[in-house]
Design a protein around this motif. Structure first.
Motif, PDB file in Angstrom:
ATOM      1  N   ILE A  55       7.249   1.836   7.356  1.00 17.44           N
ATOM      2  CA  ILE A  55       7.607   0.624   7.259  1.00 17.44           C
ATOM      3  C   ILE A  55       8.549   0.188   8.330  1.00 17.44           C
ATOM      4  O   ILE A  55       8.523  -0.847   9.141  1.00 17.44           O
ATOM      5  CB  ILE A  55       8.372   0.332   5.763  1.00 17.44           C
ATOM      6  CG1 ILE A  55       7.320   0.502   4.834  1.00 17.44           C
ATOM      7  CG2 ILE A  55       8.855  -1.102   6.090  1.00 17.44           C
ATOM      8  CD1 ILE A  55       7.715   0.076   3.399  1.00 17.44           C
ATOM      9  N   GLU A  77       7.891  -2.376  11.486  1.00 15.49           N
ATOM     10  CA  GLU A  77       8.854  -3.697  11.577  1.00 15.49           C
ATOM     11  C   GLU A  77       9.745  -3.629  12.890  1.00 15.49           C
ATOM     12  O   GLU A  77       9.736  -4.700  13.378  1.00 15.49           O
ATOM     13  CB  GLU A  77       9.677  -3.574  10.210  1.00 15.49           C
ATOM     14  CG  GLU A  77       9.228  -3.787   8.873  1.00 15.49           C
ATOM     15  CD  GLU A  77       8.411  -5.063   8.975  1.00 15.49           C
ATOM     16  OE1 GLU A  77       8.848  -6.337   9.237  1.00 15.49           O
ATOM     17  OE2 GLU A  77       7.199  -5.362   8.748  1.00 15.49           O
ATOM     18  N   LYS A 105       4.113  -4.277   2.943  1.00 17.32           N
ATOM     19  CA  LYS A 105       4.779  -4.008   4.375  1.00 17.32           C
ATOM     20  C   LYS A 105       4.226  -2.332   4.595  1.00 17.32           C
ATOM     21  O   LYS A 105       4.374  -1.667   5.775  1.00 17.32           O
ATOM     22  CB  LYS A 105       6.262  -4.072   4.603  1.00 17.32           C
ATOM     23  CG  LYS A 105       6.553  -5.516   4.577  1.00 17.32           C
ATOM     24  CD  LYS A 105       8.235  -5.577   4.813  1.00 17.32           C
ATOM     25  CE  LYS A 105       8.589  -7.004   4.719  1.00 17.32           C
ATOM     26  NZ  LYS A 105       8.105  -7.910   5.837  1.00 17.32           N
ATOM     27  N   MET A 106       3.751  -1.659   3.522  1.00 18.20           N
ATOM     28  CA  MET A 106       3.414  -0.117   3.797  1.00 18.20           C
ATOM     29  C   MET A 106       2.334  -0.112   4.493  1.00 18.20           C
ATOM     30  O   MET A 106       0.990  -0.469   4.486  1.00 18.20           O
ATOM     31  CB  MET A 106       3.238   0.355   2.311  1.00 18.20           C
ATOM     32  CG  MET A 106       4.190   0.368   1.440  1.00 18.20           C
ATOM     33  SD  MET A 106       4.049   1.371   0.134  1.00 18.20           S
ATOM     34  CE  MET A 106       2.753   0.600  -0.988  1.00 18.20           C
TER      35      MET A 106
END
Length: 539
Positions: free
Chosen positions: A219, A223, A365-366
């Protein structure tokens, strides 16, 4: 640890609470995308897979007596679920079939149908685990490089009507993602480093699951790339895709209820029978495999497990979930993370419930690359080379059914592969029975100046022994003594008795003295009399 040292809370053994929490948390992370993918492949609403996962963890986890099994939607149920939804024409009607299937499973439990699991040879169960492990490894390869067309993770390498694994790998090479590859490499490095003795002995790090570090790392990397190089970031099918309701009303709309007006539709009941049979067989196989992986070698009561699975499917169908069963992939992930009690299943279900309600955006978000790394390591542990060597060391009669099961699962599907493995296992059982039906000793009798052949029959002499015994009788030389000892036999089939009797009637013509030593046990004599075949001593 003794019973007095165990920490028990509401019937739960908390002596391994850290390992159980780790196991439940890691299996939860793996379960989220798989629940969604299986629901998608089954033609059901995506949230129906999440519901089944929650029910599998909380409801089945509460009623089951399995220490390590974790239940939820499973790839082996995709075909029967998809076919039932299409046949019934509506998802609510399908939910009614799922409820009835649950009732049927409860009935099977009371009928003690769980005894079927006792007939699965250990070599076939080990072959099933190894086959699943190899498939997990192969099917994660596209995810490791960033190509994610196969989100369902079905346990079959070749899927009719869709992408097969060869096409996926070919397309993955041409559509790979540098970020996914970076996440995969670092994730596998974390797993490797976490197994080093120095870290495993660290008082803090040893309690932090490597899989959790892998997910957080994935993650964070994605990001970071998203903020610096947006065009390179993973998105869409490269990430978990959980429904995100915008309000409480929208969340409640995700639930669907059975259409009870379809109670008189015959297709509902035929679908229910199909779901119940496949789900029950999958559950028994997975329970047997989970017990095989259990470091404490505990044995799950299978009849009770069928009842627990039935309650789970009844509840899942009532609130809009797809059918569920015990899932060996999730269970093995949990065991590898340190789970030792059913608390892990309850943690798994609780986290699914809490996180899909409160943290769906974070879960989305994984990266699939992180989860693929977890499954790849799990697959490796299920199919390690030392496991294969161990089965080989047990002998060819164990290794061939093991190998046949692995190959058949790779080329077909889970249930078909197990069926083929069972055929191979039964062949070697019959072969062993054929070869060990009796023992022969030959020596020269100096008193009578004749060859003396002594035949010791086994405990259970069935019709399968007839062919080998007939061959022996045919090769008895003239002018010899044949002594057949049945004193240790608890059963002899009437066909075998008749074969000996027929030989004895012709023995005098060849100057063969036949002596038959009977079992004098009273119960055994009754069996002889019921066979209506008179045993004689030919002299």
């Amino acid at each position: 640890m003794t019973n007095t040292q165990k920490k028990v809370f509401f019937g739960l053994d908390l002596s391994n609470i850290q390992g159980d929490i780790r196991g439940g948390a890691i299996s939860f992370l793996v379960a989220v995308p798989l629940c969604l993918g299986i629901a998608l492949a089954s033609g059901a609403p995506l949230f129906a897979g999440i519901i089944a996962g929650i029910v599998g963890g909380l409801v089945v986890g509460a009623f089951s007596r399995s220490s390590l099994s974790i239940s939820g939607p499973e790839a082996g149920l995709i075909i029967v679920t998809l076919g039932a939804i299409q046949a019934l024409g509506s998802f609510p009607a399908f939910l009614l079939a799922t409820c009835i299937a649950g009732l049927l499973q409860i009935g099977l439990g009371f009928a003690k149908a769980g005894m079927v699991s006792n007939f699965f040879p250990s070599s076939v169960i080990k072959g099933m685990l190894a086959g699943i492990g190899i498939i997990l490894i192969i099917k994660q390869l596209p995810h490791l490089v960033g190509y994610d067309a196969d989100a369902a993770e079905g346990l079959a390498l070749f899927q009719p009507g869709g992408f097969n694994i060869i096409e996926q790998l070919h397309m993955a090479i041409s559509q790979f993602s540098g970020v996914a590859i970076l996440i995969s490499i670092l994730s596998l490095a974390v797993f490797y480093i976490w197994e080093r003795p120095t870290l495993r002995q660290h008082p803090i790090i040893k309690n932090v699951p490597a899989a959790l570090v892998v997910v957080v790392l994935g993650i964070c990397i994605n990001e970071l790339v998203r903020s610096s190089f947006p065009a390179w970031a993973l998105r869409g099918n490269h990430l978990v895709q959980l429904p995100v309701p915008e309000s409480a009303a929208a969340f409640l709309n995700l639930f669907t209820f059975p259409d009870f007006s379809q109670w008189n539709n015959p297709l509902v009941y035929t679908s229910a029978v199909a779901i119940a049979l496949v789900a029950s067989l999958e559950a028994l196989l997975a329970i047997e495999a989970s017990d095989e992986l259990d470091p404490l070698k505990r044995k799950t009561p299978t009849n009770h497990e069928l009842k627990a699975q039935g309650i789970g499917n009844l509840v899942s169908g009532m609130i809009g979930g797809i059918p569920l069963t015990s899932v060996i992939v999730r269970s093995s992930v949990s065991i590898n993370a340190g789970a030792r009690t059913k608390l892990a299943a309850l943690v798994h279900g609780t986290l699914l419930l809490v996180c899909v309600v409160t943290l769906p955006t974070l879960l989305n978000k994984m990266p699939w690359a992180s989860l693929a790394s977890i499954l790849l390591v799990t697959g490796y542990k299920l199919s390690r080379i030392d496991i294969i060597k161990g089965v080989f060391a047990e002998g060819i009669e164990k290794f061939i059914p093991f190998l046949v099961t692995v190959i058949a699962i790779l080329l077909t599907d889970l249930l078909t592969g197990i069926a083929i493995g069972m055929v191979a296992g039964i062949f070697f059982i019959l072969r062993a029975h054929y070869l060990n039906a009796h023992r022969v000793r030959t020596n020269w009798d100096s008193d009578s100046d004749r060859t003396h052949i002594y035949v010791k029959l086994g405990d259970h002499v069935s019709f399968l022994s007839k062919a080998r015994l007939m061959k022996l009788l045919k090769n008895v030389p003239d002018n010899s003594i044949l002594e057949i000892d049945a004193t240790s036999s608890s059963f002899i089939d009437s066909d075998v008795i008749q074969a000996i009797r027929n030989f004895g009637m012709a023995a005098n013509q060849r100057n063969i003295q036949l002596v038959f030593l009977e079992n004098r046990d009273e119960d055994f004599q009754i069996r002889y009399s019921r066979s209506e075949v008179e045993l004689e001593v030919f002299d």
